[in-house]
Design a protein around this motif. Structure first.
Motif, PDB file in Angstrom:
ATOM      1  N   LYS A 229       0.843  -1.189   0.000  1.00  0.00           N
ATOM      2  CA  LYS A 229       0.000   0.000   0.000  1.00  0.00           C
ATOM      3  C   LYS A 229       0.880   1.241   0.000  1.00  0.00           C
ATOM      4  CE  LYS A 229      -3.336   2.320   2.893  1.00  0.00           C
ATOM      5  NZ  LYS A 229      -3.949   2.371   4.189  1.00  0.00           N
ATOM      6  N   LEU A 230       0.512   2.216  -0.801  1.00  0.00           N
ATOM      7  CA  LEU A 230       1.234   3.481  -0.818  1.00  0.00           C
ATOM      8  C   LEU A 230       0.877   4.251   0.446  1.00  0.00           C
ATOM      9  CD1 LEU A 230       3.085   5.303  -2.523  1.00  0.00           C
ATOM     10  CD2 LEU A 230       1.024   6.263  -3.547  1.00  0.00           C
ATOM     11  N   GLU A 231       1.874   4.606   1.220  1.00  0.00           N
ATOM     12  CA  GLU A 231       1.653   5.310   2.485  1.00  0.00           C
ATOM     13  C   GLU A 231       1.874   6.806   2.370  1.00  0.00           C
ATOM     14  OE1 GLU A 231       0.617   4.372   5.585  1.00  0.00           O
ATOM     15  OE2 GLU A 231       0.115   2.442   4.715  1.00  0.00           O
ATOM     16  N   ARG A 232       2.877   7.209   1.595  1.00  0.00           N
ATOM     17  CA  ARG A 232       3.190   8.628   1.526  1.00  0.00           C
ATOM     18  C   ARG A 232       3.969   8.925   0.251  1.00  0.00           C
ATOM     19  NH1 ARG A 232       5.967  11.471   6.354  1.00  0.00           N
ATOM     20  NH2 ARG A 232       6.570   9.342   6.684  1.00  0.00           N
ATOM     21  N   VAL A 233       3.706  10.099  -0.294  1.00  0.00           N
ATOM     22  CA  VAL A 233       4.514  10.666  -1.373  1.00  0.00           C
ATOM     23  C   VAL A 233       4.993  12.014  -0.857  1.00  0.00           C
ATOM     24  CG1 VAL A 233       4.520  11.590  -3.725  1.00  0.00           C
ATOM     25  CG2 VAL A 233       3.206   9.519  -3.209  1.00  0.00           C
ATOM     26  N   ARG A 234       6.282  12.288  -1.020  1.00  0.00           N
ATOM     27  CA  ARG A 234       6.853  13.558  -0.558  1.00  0.00           C
ATOM     28  C   ARG A 234       7.602  14.205  -1.711  1.00  0.00           C
ATOM     29  NH1 ARG A 234      10.030  13.776   4.968  1.00  0.00           N
ATOM     30  NH2 ARG A 234       7.875  13.881   5.677  1.00  0.00           N
ATOM     31  N   VAL A 235       7.352  15.501  -1.918  1.00  0.00           N
ATOM     32  CA  VAL A 235       8.042  16.284  -2.942  1.00  0.00           C
ATOM     33  C   VAL A 235       8.716  17.456  -2.249  1.00  0.00           C
ATOM     34  CG1 VAL A 235       7.750  17.764  -4.974  1.00  0.00           C
ATOM     35  CG2 VAL A 235       6.470  15.624  -4.804  1.00  0.00           C
ATOM     36  N   TYR A 236      10.029  17.585  -2.463  1.00  0.00           N
ATOM     37  CA  TYR A 236      10.804  18.686  -1.879  1.00  0.00           C
ATOM     38  C   TYR A 236      10.891  19.846  -2.860  1.00  0.00           C
ATOM     39  CZ  TYR A 236      12.545  16.022   2.080  1.00  0.00           C
ATOM     40  OH  TYR A 236      12.651  15.329   3.247  1.00  0.00           O
ATOM     41  N   GLU A 237      10.660  21.047  -2.344  1.00  0.00           N
ATOM     42  CA  GLU A 237      10.887  22.268  -3.111  1.00  0.00           C
ATOM     43  C   GLU A 237      12.263  22.826  -2.786  1.00  0.00           C
ATOM     44  OE1 GLU A 237       8.811  26.603  -3.412  1.00  0.00           O
ATOM     45  OE2 GLU A 237       7.515  24.855  -3.387  1.00  0.00           O
ATOM     46  N   SER A 238      12.661  22.669  -1.535  1.00  0.00           N
ATOM     47  CA  SER A 238      14.000  23.036  -1.081  1.00  0.00           C
ATOM     48  C   SER A 238      14.344  22.082   0.064  1.00  0.00           C
ATOM     49  CB  SER A 238      14.055  24.494  -0.621  1.00  0.00           C
ATOM     50  OG  SER A 238      13.258  24.677   0.525  1.00  0.00           O
ATOM     51  N   GLN A 239      15.508  22.269   0.663  1.00  0.00           N
ATOM     52  CA  GLN A 239      15.963  21.354   1.708  1.00  0.00           C
ATOM     53  C   GLN A 239      14.988  21.239   2.877  1.00  0.00           C
ATOM     54  OE1 GLN A 239      19.896  22.224   3.063  1.00  0.00           O
ATOM     55  NE2 GLN A 239      19.910  20.562   4.555  1.00  0.00           N
ATOM     56  N   ASP A 240      14.331  22.336   3.236  1.00  0.00           N
ATOM     57  CA  ASP A 240      13.438  22.303   4.393  1.00  0.00           C
ATOM     58  C   ASP A 240      11.985  22.627   4.056  1.00  0.00           C
ATOM     59  OD1 ASP A 240      13.909  24.932   3.820  1.00  0.00           O
ATOM     60  OD2 ASP A 240      14.243  25.556   5.890  1.00  0.00           O
ATOM     61  N   LEU A 241      11.638  22.623   2.784  1.00  0.00           N
ATOM     62  CA  LEU A 241      10.264  22.901   2.381  1.00  0.00           C
ATOM     63  C   LEU A 241       9.777  21.778   1.479  1.00  0.00           C
ATOM     64  CD1 LEU A 241       7.841  24.816   2.314  1.00  0.00           C
ATOM     65  CD2 LEU A 241       8.898  25.928   0.344  1.00  0.00           C
TER      66      LEU A 241
END
Length: 99
Positions: free
Chosen positions: A50-62
């Motif tokens: 099951k897909l739990e999370r997708v994360r996309v970074y715009e910068s190192q901390d965003l």
């Protein structure tokens, strides 16, 4: 890894997001819009597990996360983690919650 390559990398890598990615047509390609789009591309392709999370970074901390709520009747939610803001994909309403 193969699903990620075909569904995300080949579709987005070295593309002009405003003009060459039909899934983003009519949207501003923000982290929040991209993470929701990537979720919609990947989730139906995952057949084992099951897909739990997708994360996309715009910068190192965003970055923006998209997660699925396990509770019955809840739609997947898009979460801007740094701001602790939740945006329901189903209703488009914003809500604040603790991490």
């Amino acid at each position: 890894k193969g699903i990620l390559q075909t569904e995300v990398m080949e579709r987005l890598d070295h593309r002009h997001l405003n003009y060459e990615v039909p899934e983003l047509s009519g949207q501003i390609p923000t982290c929040e819009n991209m993470v929701a789009m990537i979720w919609r591309l990947l989730e139906p392709k995952i057949t084992k597990g099951k897909l739990e999370r997708v994360r996309v970074y715009e910068s190192q901390d965003l970055y923006a996360d998209c997660t699925a709520e396990v509770e019955a009747g809840r739609a997947p939610e898009q979460v801007a983690v740094g701001a602790k803001e939740t945006i329901s994909k189903e209703t488009g309403r914003r809500a604040w919650r603790d991490r």
